[in-house]
Design an enzyme around this catalytic site. Structure first.
Site, PDB file in Angstrom:
ATOM      1  CE  LYS A  93       2.563 -11.250   9.145  1.00 22.55           C
ATOM      2  NZ  LYS A  93       3.493 -11.725   8.126  1.00 22.55           N
ATOM      3  CG  ASP A 138      -3.820  -6.878   8.698  1.00 23.09           C
ATOM      4  OD1 ASP A 138      -3.458  -7.650   9.608  1.00 23.09           O
ATOM      5  OD2 ASP A 138      -3.408  -6.978   7.529  1.00 23.09           O
ATOM      6  CD  GLU A 169      -0.344  -2.926   8.170  1.00 18.52           C
ATOM      7  OE1 GLU A 169       0.565  -3.270   8.940  1.00 18.52           O
ATOM      8  OE2 GLU A 169      -0.157  -2.656   6.973  1.00 18.52           O
ATOM      9  CG  HIS A 199       2.978  -7.450  11.999  1.00 16.77           C
ATOM     10  ND1 HIS A 199       4.093  -8.249  11.809  1.00 16.77           N
ATOM     11  CD2 HIS A 199       2.486  -7.189  10.764  1.00 16.77           C
ATOM     12  CE1 HIS A 199       4.271  -8.432  10.521  1.00 16.77           C
ATOM     13  NE2 HIS A 199       3.308  -7.802   9.866  1.00 16.77           N
ATOM     14  CG  ASN A 204       7.255 -11.441  10.416  1.00 12.50           C
ATOM     15  OD1 ASN A 204       7.869 -10.439  10.776  1.00 12.50           O
ATOM     16  ND2 ASN A 204       6.934 -11.661   9.153  1.00 12.50           N
ATOM     17  CG  HIS A 259       0.398  -5.996   4.253  1.00  9.79           C
ATOM     18  ND1 HIS A 259      -0.085  -7.045   3.504  1.00  9.79           N
ATOM     19  CD2 HIS A 259       1.695  -6.259   4.491  1.00  9.79           C
ATOM     20  CE1 HIS A 259       0.885  -7.925   3.315  1.00  9.79           C
ATOM     21  NE2 HIS A 259       1.981  -7.474   3.900  1.00  9.79           N
ATOM     22  CB  SER A 318       4.055  -5.104   8.449  1.00  7.59           C
ATOM     23  OG  SER A 318       3.916  -4.358   7.262  1.00  7.59           O
TER      24      SER A 318
END
Ligand SMILES: Cc1ncc(COP(=O)(O)O)c(C=O)c1O
Length: 392
Positions: free
Chosen positions: A239, A211, A182, A214, A47, A138, A186
């Site tokens: 990440k 969140d 998110e 990423h 990541n 997640h 992910s």
């Protein structure tokens, strides 16, 4: 007393179902190559999207801050661990996230687990809050909800119409409402429709928690991520920022609340200075990394295009994370094995991390990869490995 054989039986069942996980020792030679049992592989399972893990400026600041402030912080923030570095860094993070304040947490998992537990505290809110959550959020977000003892109202993945339906159903209910998603998922590499979700949050007076794990560093202007619509943004430095640690960006009063009520913050030792140095140096570099962000997006788009031409499914991916969908867990393992034979290191992602029959090989493109990597990967898929991947 629990018997060891009960744990062993659990492991045996996992093995029978092709779901047993194993730790594999690796040596990272650089941001692109890992060595496993003496063989070098192109790492497609990292990541470290901006390839900052081996960046000299980050390494230099880590050693400088280790030398100057020590390798540990000695205590929790509320005891004597609140080195003045923290508040300086938190000002930088708040600026990046365009929120009034920020609080550094130990890791992304710990932030979700601890912050959600504190935010959904019934004793403070006077009632169990209504938490509307994307179905594919997640594990750490589920953990935080579970720790708070609340039942989530889960809407279909990335589906604002379903979210709207649920919100309307609870329109007359005046318990505090939260929406939890998110920004970039992910395991799917797709993006949440945050414009619509933000509009629904405002319409239904719900607090939107995003969140941004990423997206931070790799998406958005200057790498600020995709949390503009969020009232509270949570994210990690592990990440795209290449290091470790996490943040919550929110209002000043929520930050004060967390300092007073979030047990995962209160009872945990403050992050060590070298780790803070890495975060600090990465934040300094971020605005200058537009070319790297565009490069990674182009590589992933090119790979997706090639995979689709072969009839392979990359699901709903539109970012640097590109899953190759395989279906059954065994098919994902077989595809992964073939990629490894060809010198690519990826990871087969199986239930319960992803829903049944959606096992996949998760690929992540980073600034350390080049066009030749993407081309060769496509060639390998064309030759043989694609046999276990799912056709669109
Ligand atoms: C969406 C999401 N949130 C949180 C985390 C956890 O972050 P960290 O690795 O910093 O604990 C991850 C990483 O696995 C993630 O994918």
């Amino acid at each position: 007393m629990a018997s060891e054989s009960q744990y062993q039986a659990f492991l045996d069942t996992l093995k029978d179902e092709g779901l047993r996980r194993e730790l594999v020792g690796v040596e990272a030679l650089n941001a692109r190559i890992i060595r496993v049992k003496g063989r070098d592989y192109v790492n497609l399972a990292s990541n470290d999207y901006l390839a900052l893990r081996f960046n000299k400026a980050l390494i230099a600041r880590a050693s400088e801050w280790a030398g100057r402030y020590g390798v540990g912080s000695g205590a929790s923030r509320l005891v004597t661990g609140n080195l003045d570095l923290f508040e300086r860094l938190e000002t930088k993070i708040a600026k990046l996230k365009q929120k009034p304040a920020a609080l550094i947490m130990a890791s992304g998992f710990q932030a979700n687990a601890a912050v959600l537990q504190a935010l959904f505290d019934r004793a403070v809110l006077g009632a169990e809050p209504l938490v509307f959550a994307d179905k594919l959020n997640h594990a750490s977000m589920h953990f935080g909800c579970k720790a708070a003892g609340i039942r989530q109202l889960r809407y279909r993945h990335g589906d604002p119409a379903h979210l709207a339906e649920l919100l309307t159903q609870y329109q007359a209910d005046n318990r505090p409402k939260f929406i939890l998603t998110e920004s970039v998922f992910s395991m799917d590499g797709d993006v949440a429709p945050l414009g619509e979700i933000g509009r629904l949050a405002r319409e239904h007076k719900a607090t939107l928690i995003v969140d941004d794990a990423h997206a931070t560093g790799i998406l958005g202007e200057g790498g600020r991520g995709r949390s503009d619509e969020a009232d509270i943004a949570i994210g990690t430095f592990s990440k795209a920022l290449g290091g470790f640690g996490a943040y919550v960006a929110c209002t000043g009063s929520l930050r004060d609340y967390l300092v007073n009520r979030c047990s995962g913050f209160i009872y945990s030792t403050a992050l060590p200075p070298p780790v803070l140095g890495v975060i600090d140096a990465a934040l300094d570099l971020l605005p200058g990394l537009d070319a790297q962000r565009a490069y990674v997006a182009r590589l992933a788009t090119k790979f997706r295009g090639g995979a689709h031409q072969m009839g392979l499914s990359t699901g709903t991916s539109s970012t640097q994370i590109v899953p190759l969908l395989a279906g059954p867990a065994e098919a994902a393992l077989a595809l992964n094995g073939r990629l490894r034979d060809a010198g690519f290191w990826a990871t087969a992602i199986r239930p319960p991390t992803v829903p049944q029959d959606t096992a996949r090989v998760r690929l992540a493109f980073t600034a350390a990869h080049d066009d030749a990597d993407a081309d060769r990967l496509l060639d390998v898929l064309k030759e043989k490995a694609g046999q276990s991947a799912k056709k669109v």
